[in-house]
Design a protein around this motif. Structure first.
Motif, PDB file in Angstrom:
ATOM      1  N   ILE A  10      18.419   1.127  20.519  1.00  0.00           N
ATOM      2  CA  ILE A  10      17.211   0.479  20.001  1.00  0.00           C
ATOM      3  C   ILE A  10      17.563  -0.791  19.238  1.00  0.00           C
ATOM      4  N   LEU A  11      18.618  -0.754  18.448  1.00  0.00           N
ATOM      5  CA  LEU A  11      19.036  -1.959  17.716  1.00  0.00           C
ATOM      6  C   LEU A  11      19.428  -3.053  18.704  1.00  0.00           C
ATOM      7  N   HIS A  12      20.103  -2.676  19.773  1.00  0.00           N
ATOM      8  CA  HIS A  12      20.480  -3.605  20.833  1.00  0.00           C
ATOM      9  C   HIS A  12      19.231  -4.295  21.396  1.00  0.00           C
ATOM     10  N   LEU A  13      18.218  -3.482  21.726  1.00  0.00           N
ATOM     11  CA  LEU A  13      16.992  -4.041  22.296  1.00  0.00           C
ATOM     12  C   LEU A  13      16.249  -4.910  21.293  1.00  0.00           C
ATOM     13  N   LEU A  14      16.197  -4.477  20.038  1.00  0.00           N
ATOM     14  CA  LEU A  14      15.501  -5.258  19.011  1.00  0.00           C
ATOM     15  C   LEU A  14      16.122  -6.645  18.856  1.00  0.00           C
ATOM     16  N   LEU A  15      17.435  -6.724  18.898  1.00  0.00           N
ATOM     17  CA  LEU A  15      18.086  -8.035  18.777  1.00  0.00           C
ATOM     18  C   LEU A  15      17.810  -8.901  19.992  1.00  0.00           C
ATOM     19  N   HIS A  16      17.813  -8.299  21.181  1.00  0.00           N
ATOM     20  CA  HIS A  16      17.461  -9.087  22.374  1.00  0.00           C
ATOM     21  C   HIS A  16      16.036  -9.624  22.239  1.00  0.00           C
ATOM     22  N   MET A  17      15.116  -8.778  21.809  1.00  0.00           N
ATOM     23  CA  MET A  17      13.729  -9.222  21.662  1.00  0.00           C
ATOM     24  C   MET A  17      13.604 -10.292  20.586  1.00  0.00           C
ATOM     25  N   ALA A  18      14.325 -10.121  19.482  1.00  0.00           N
ATOM     26  CA  ALA A  18      14.247 -11.078  18.381  1.00  0.00           C
ATOM     27  C   ALA A  18      14.774 -12.452  18.783  1.00  0.00           C
ATOM     28  N   HIS A  19      15.695 -12.480  19.740  1.00  0.00           N
ATOM     29  CA  HIS A  19      16.279 -13.749  20.157  1.00  0.00           C
ATOM     30  C   HIS A  19      15.672 -14.297  21.442  1.00  0.00           C
ATOM     31  N   SER A  20      14.604 -13.696  21.883  1.00  0.00           N
ATOM     32  CA  SER A  20      13.938 -14.171  23.091  1.00  0.00           C
ATOM     33  C   SER A  20      12.736 -15.026  22.708  1.00  0.00           C
ATOM     34  N   ASP A  21      12.496 -16.057  23.480  1.00  0.00           N
ATOM     35  CA  ASP A  21      11.350 -16.927  23.210  1.00  0.00           C
ATOM     36  C   ASP A  21      10.089 -16.461  23.931  1.00  0.00           C
ATOM     37  N   ARG A  22      10.162 -15.260  24.528  1.00  0.00           N
ATOM     38  CA  ARG A  22       9.009 -14.698  25.234  1.00  0.00           C
ATOM     39  C   ARG A  22       9.116 -13.172  25.196  1.00  0.00           C
ATOM     40  N   PRO A  23       8.018 -12.487  25.464  1.00  0.00           N
ATOM     41  CA  PRO A  23       8.089 -11.020  25.555  1.00  0.00           C
ATOM     42  C   PRO A  23       9.009 -10.610  26.704  1.00  0.00           C
ATOM     43  N   LEU A  24       9.713  -9.505  26.526  1.00  0.00           N
ATOM     44  CA  LEU A  24      10.610  -8.991  27.556  1.00  0.00           C
ATOM     45  C   LEU A  24      10.004  -7.737  28.168  1.00  0.00           C
ATOM     46  N   THR A  25      10.061  -7.638  29.487  1.00  0.00           N
ATOM     47  CA  THR A  25       9.486  -6.479  30.165  1.00  0.00           C
ATOM     48  C   THR A  25      10.375  -5.248  29.957  1.00  0.00           C
ATOM     49  N   SER A  26       9.792  -4.096  30.192  1.00  0.00           N
ATOM     50  CA  SER A  26      10.560  -2.846  30.106  1.00  0.00           C
ATOM     51  C   SER A  26      11.727  -2.871  31.085  1.00  0.00           C
ATOM     52  N   GLU A  27      11.520  -3.492  32.237  1.00  0.00           N
ATOM     53  CA  GLU A  27      12.573  -3.586  33.244  1.00  0.00           C
ATOM     54  C   GLU A  27      13.723  -4.450  32.741  1.00  0.00           C
ATOM     55  N   GLU A  28      13.398  -5.568  32.098  1.00  0.00           N
ATOM     56  CA  GLU A  28      14.457  -6.429  31.553  1.00  0.00           C
ATOM     57  C   GLU A  28      15.228  -5.702  30.455  1.00  0.00           C
ATOM     58  N   LEU A  29      14.499  -5.057  29.565  1.00  0.00           N
ATOM     59  CA  LEU A  29      15.140  -4.330  28.473  1.00  0.00           C
ATOM     60  C   LEU A  29      15.992  -3.195  29.013  1.00  0.00           C
ATOM     61  N   ALA A  30      15.506  -2.488  30.013  1.00  0.00           N
ATOM     62  CA  ALA A  30      16.274  -1.400  30.628  1.00  0.00           C
ATOM     63  C   ALA A  30      17.562  -1.944  31.230  1.00  0.00           C
ATOM     64  N   GLY A  31      17.509  -3.148  31.763  1.00  0.00           N
ATOM     65  CA  GLY A  31      18.708  -3.768  32.334  1.00  0.00           C
ATOM     66  C   GLY A  31      19.796  -3.995  31.297  1.00  0.00           C
ATOM     67  N   PHE A  32      19.411  -4.321  30.072  1.00  0.00           N
ATOM     68  CA  PHE A  32      20.402  -4.511  29.004  1.00  0.00           C
ATOM     69  C   PHE A  32      21.153  -3.221  28.705  1.00  0.00           C
ATOM     70  N   LEU A  33      20.479  -2.092  28.899  1.00  0.00           N
ATOM     71  CA  LEU A  33      21.068  -0.786  28.575  1.00  0.00           C
ATOM     72  C   LEU A  33      21.528  -0.017  29.810  1.00  0.00           C
ATOM     73  N   HIS A  34      21.262  -0.571  30.989  1.00  0.00           N
ATOM     74  CA  HIS A  34      21.583   0.117  32.241  1.00  0.00           C
ATOM     75  C   HIS A  34      20.919   1.491  32.265  1.00  0.00           C
ATOM     76  N   THR A  35      19.618   1.482  32.017  1.00  0.00           N
ATOM     77  CA  THR A  35      18.843   2.724  31.973  1.00  0.00           C
ATOM     78  C   THR A  35      17.512   2.528  32.671  1.00  0.00           C
ATOM     79  N   ASN A  36      16.633   3.492  32.526  1.00  0.00           N
ATOM     80  CA  ASN A  36      15.342   3.517  33.181  1.00  0.00           C
ATOM     81  C   ASN A  36      14.266   2.867  32.292  1.00  0.00           C
ATOM     82  N   PRO A  37      13.382   2.027  32.862  1.00  0.00           N
ATOM     83  CA  PRO A  37      12.315   1.407  32.075  1.00  0.00           C
ATOM     84  C   PRO A  37      11.394   2.426  31.396  1.00  0.00           C
ATOM     85  N   VAL A  38      11.196   3.583  32.002  1.00  0.00           N
ATOM     86  CA  VAL A  38      10.345   4.611  31.399  1.00  0.00           C
ATOM     87  C   VAL A  38      10.965   5.090  30.086  1.00  0.00           C
ATOM     88  N   LEU A  39      12.277   5.247  30.072  1.00  0.00           N
ATOM     89  CA  LEU A  39      12.978   5.655  28.851  1.00  0.00           C
ATOM     90  C   LEU A  39      12.834   4.594  27.765  1.00  0.00           C
TER      91      LEU A  39
END
Length: 151
Positions: A10-39
């Motif tokens: 979650i901290l990983h995702l929060l930092l990615h979101m904080a440094h993005s100039d746009r909203p990130l999709t669940s699919e993009e965030l899942a890619g950062f963690l190599h996991t499922n967007p539903v998770l």
């Protein structure tokens, strides 16, 4: 021993979101963690309830940080993800009949409670803004993309 990586993720995702100039999709965030967007969506729901993130549906939608980073601590995020067990160490039997095992349980329980209290106190001293500053110090030019060169 299996470790619980929910807080780290979650901290990983929060930092990615904080440094993005746009909203990130669940699919993009899942890619950062190599996991499922539903998770990702399920995990971020607890943060949304606390007002730390928001999500928008549709074109251009996604997840964004809404929290005031200097005011949100690691402990806040830890609690938002359900306060996962800090230590994997536990008692062999929770309600022992043996007096020796009762003493062992008491000693271990006291030490683990003290260690957990120290850890949570430290979590309460570190803000998301500090994590963001540490990231910026490591990757001053280009931010998030340098963190994941393979993405």
């Amino acid at each position: 021993m299996r470790t619980d990586s929910k807080l780290s993720s979650i901290l990983h995702l929060l930092l990615h979101m904080a440094h993005s100039d746009r909203p990130l999709t669940s699919e993009e965030l899942a890619g950062f963690l190599h996991t499922n967007p539903v998770l990702v969506r399920r995990t971020l729901a607890g943060l949304r309830e606390r007002g730390y993130v928001a999500s928008e549906k549709g074109h251009g939608g996604g997840w964004a940080v809404t929290a005031d980073l200097p005011r949100v601590t690691l402990r806040d995020v830890y609690e938002a993800v359900g306060s996962p067990t800090v230590f994997a160490i536990g008692n062999r039997v929770e309600q022992p009949g043996c007096l020796v095992e009762k003493v062992v349980n008491q000693s271990l329980g006291d030490a683990l409670a003290e260690a957990e209290a120290l850890l949570l106190a430290r979590f309460a001293q570190v803000t998301l803004a500090e994590l963001s500053e540490r990231f910026n110090a490591l990757y001053p030019e280009g931010g998030v993309h340098h963190a994941h060169p393979s993405e």
